[in-house]
Write an enzyme that holds these catalytic residues in place. Structure first.
Site, PDB file in Angstrom:
ATOM      1  N   ASP A  16      37.009  11.698   5.387  1.00 28.34           N
ATOM      2  CA  ASP A  16      38.256  10.923   5.479  1.00 28.34           C
ATOM      3  C   ASP A  16      38.793  10.835   6.913  1.00 28.34           C
ATOM      4  O   ASP A  16      39.980  11.129   7.169  1.00 28.34           O
ATOM      5  CB  ASP A  16      39.349  11.576   4.606  1.00 28.34           C
ATOM      6  CG  ASP A  16      38.899  11.828   3.176  1.00 28.34           C
ATOM      7  OD1 ASP A  16      38.129  11.020   2.639  1.00 28.34           O
ATOM      8  OD2 ASP A  16      39.337  12.846   2.590  1.00 28.34           O
ATOM      9  N   GLU A 226      41.567   3.208  -2.988  1.00 27.66           N
ATOM     10  CA  GLU A 226      42.177   4.292  -2.194  1.00 27.66           C
ATOM     11  C   GLU A 226      41.824   4.097  -0.721  1.00 27.66           C
ATOM     12  O   GLU A 226      41.139   3.161  -0.353  1.00 27.66           O
ATOM     13  CB  GLU A 226      41.674   5.665  -2.677  1.00 27.66           C
ATOM     14  CG  GLU A 226      40.179   5.872  -2.480  1.00 27.66           C
ATOM     15  CD  GLU A 226      39.668   7.187  -3.059  1.00 27.66           C
ATOM     16  OE1 GLU A 226      40.445   7.960  -3.632  1.00 27.66           O
ATOM     17  OE2 GLU A 226      38.448   7.434  -2.925  1.00 27.66           O
TER      18      GLU A 226
HETATM   19  O1  FUB Z   1      38.950  13.629   0.262  1.00 30.24           O
HETATM   20  C1  FUB Z   1      39.579  13.541  -0.989  1.00 30.24           C
HETATM   21  C2  FUB Z   1      39.696  12.114  -1.419  1.00 30.24           C
HETATM   22  O2  FUB Z   1      38.397  11.541  -1.472  1.00 30.24           O
HETATM   23  C3  FUB Z   1      40.445  11.234  -0.459  1.00 30.24           C
HETATM   24  O3  FUB Z   1      41.814  11.384  -0.514  1.00 30.24           O
HETATM   25  C4  FUB Z   1      39.937   9.914  -0.891  1.00 30.24           C
HETATM   26  O4  FUB Z   1      40.223   8.855  -0.046  1.00 30.24           O
HETATM   27  C5  FUB Z   1      38.465  10.195  -1.027  1.00 30.24           C
HETATM   28  O5  FUB Z   1      37.796  10.089   0.200  1.00 30.24           O
END
Ligand code: FUB
Length: 327
Positions: A16, A226
């Site tokens: 991320d 997301e």
């Molecule tokens: O790293 C945990 C979660 O996985 C993140 O918040 C999302 O964007 C995905 O990458």
């Protein structure tokens, strides 16, 4: 030396990445994946991160440095677990780290911590940002000085659970309730001058197709899942994000930071591993995308590594799609 499309660091798992240029150096704010042999499920329980380390590069030719512990869950009174994808912004002479984590009731919230240095250590606020929920904050410091935070994620990120106006622990998250309904979009709010609270009521951004029709929940190749990121190119706002279940990084553009955004296309094909999450930054006149994959762990979803590669635009402002495993 840091080579493109290779893990930036190999001594720990990182994911991320939110990349920024401060004082002509590159700083990368990643999640810190912890290896374990536990569960792997649709709720994201495998992502058990507990702290943040900031990575930095004096130049693209320089070695990538791990600057050590920048913030731990032990130092944040409201956090119970899962410090997920962070971002950072330099505002009013300080560096501010924005991060999501579960509060003591297991609800994802957004927190903020600040430091005199881009690498921390960061001093957290005692409570989460009032009115915040879900995950994946990404912060735009706009040319007029406005600081806008974008956030939200489906499934484990709990965005579906807030659609009634308050947290509904029983709201279904997988699949989304009605495939014919308009897809959910990322949330967005302007930050107060001290970076400690929302100055505006959060709103959900609209992402529409080429005919101005909102993308539907069933449109999994294009709808928001997301990992939002906002950057500006030639005066336009580019909102990019992960499509989650279909594993693409895609983008939509607007003349306003609050949208509506028109879907434009795909930035990156799927990487090895379930999640895909990125940031885009300009450095010395070129553009780069920072992202992660699970190549170094042979595909273990919660053991990810941050990489980068160049991102190129066509003359009309569209982005050339990247295959992460072909040059
Ligand atoms: O790293 C945990 C979660 O996985 C993140 O918040 C999302 O964007 C995905 O990458």
């Amino acid at each position: 030396m840091s080579e493109p499309r290779k893990p930036l660091v190999r001594h720990m798992f990182t994911a991320d990445p939110s990349a920024h240029v401060f004082d002509d150096k590159l700083y990368i704010y990643p999640s810190h994946d912890i290896p374990h042999d536990g569960m792997d499920n649709d709720n994201g329980d495998e992502y058990q991160m507990r702290d943040y380390h900031v990575l930095s590069m004096d130049s693209l030719e320089a070695e990538c440095k791990d600057n050590g512990l920048a913030l731990s869950e032990d130092d944040v009174p409201w956090v119970s677990s899962q410090m997920w994808a962070p971002d950072a912004a330099y505002v009013n002479g300080k560096y501010h780290l924005f991060f999501p984590a579960r509060d003591k009731d297991g609800i994802f919230r957004l927190g903020v911590a600040s430091s005199e240095s881009p690498t921390g250590p960061f001093i957290p606020e005692k409570d989460y940002i009032k009115g915040s929920y879900s995950i994946d904050p990404a912060v735009l410091v706009d040319d007029d000085g406005k600081v806008i935070v974008y956030y939200g994620g489906l499934w484990g990120g709990q965005l579906e659970k807030w659609q009634s106006g308050s947290f509904d622990p029983d709201a279904p998250f997988s699949p989304e309730p009605d495939p014919e309904a308009d897809a959910l979009g990322p949330m967005c709010a302007v930050m107060s001058d001290d970076m400690k609270s929302f100055a505006t009521e959060p709103v959900m951004l609209s992402i529409v197709d080429e005919n101005g029709v909102p993308l539907k929940a069933k449109d999994e190749d294009r709808r928001y899942f997301e990992g939002p990121w906002m950057h500006k190119y030639n005066g336009k706002y580019y909102l990019s994000y992960s499509t989650g279940t279909t594993h693409y990084i895609v983008y939509a553009t607007s003349d306003s930071p609050m949208g509506p955004f028109t879907y434009r296309g795909r930035i990156m094909e799927p990487v090895i591993g379930w999640t895909t999450h990125h940031s885009i930054v300009e450095y010395h006149g070129k553009w780069y995308i920072f992202y992660h994959d699970c190549e170094m762990s042979d595909g273990i979803n919660h053991r990810r590594s941050v990489k980068y590669t160049e991102l190129k635009y066509n003359d009309d402002g569209t982005i050339i799609t990247i295959d992460p495993y072909k040059q």
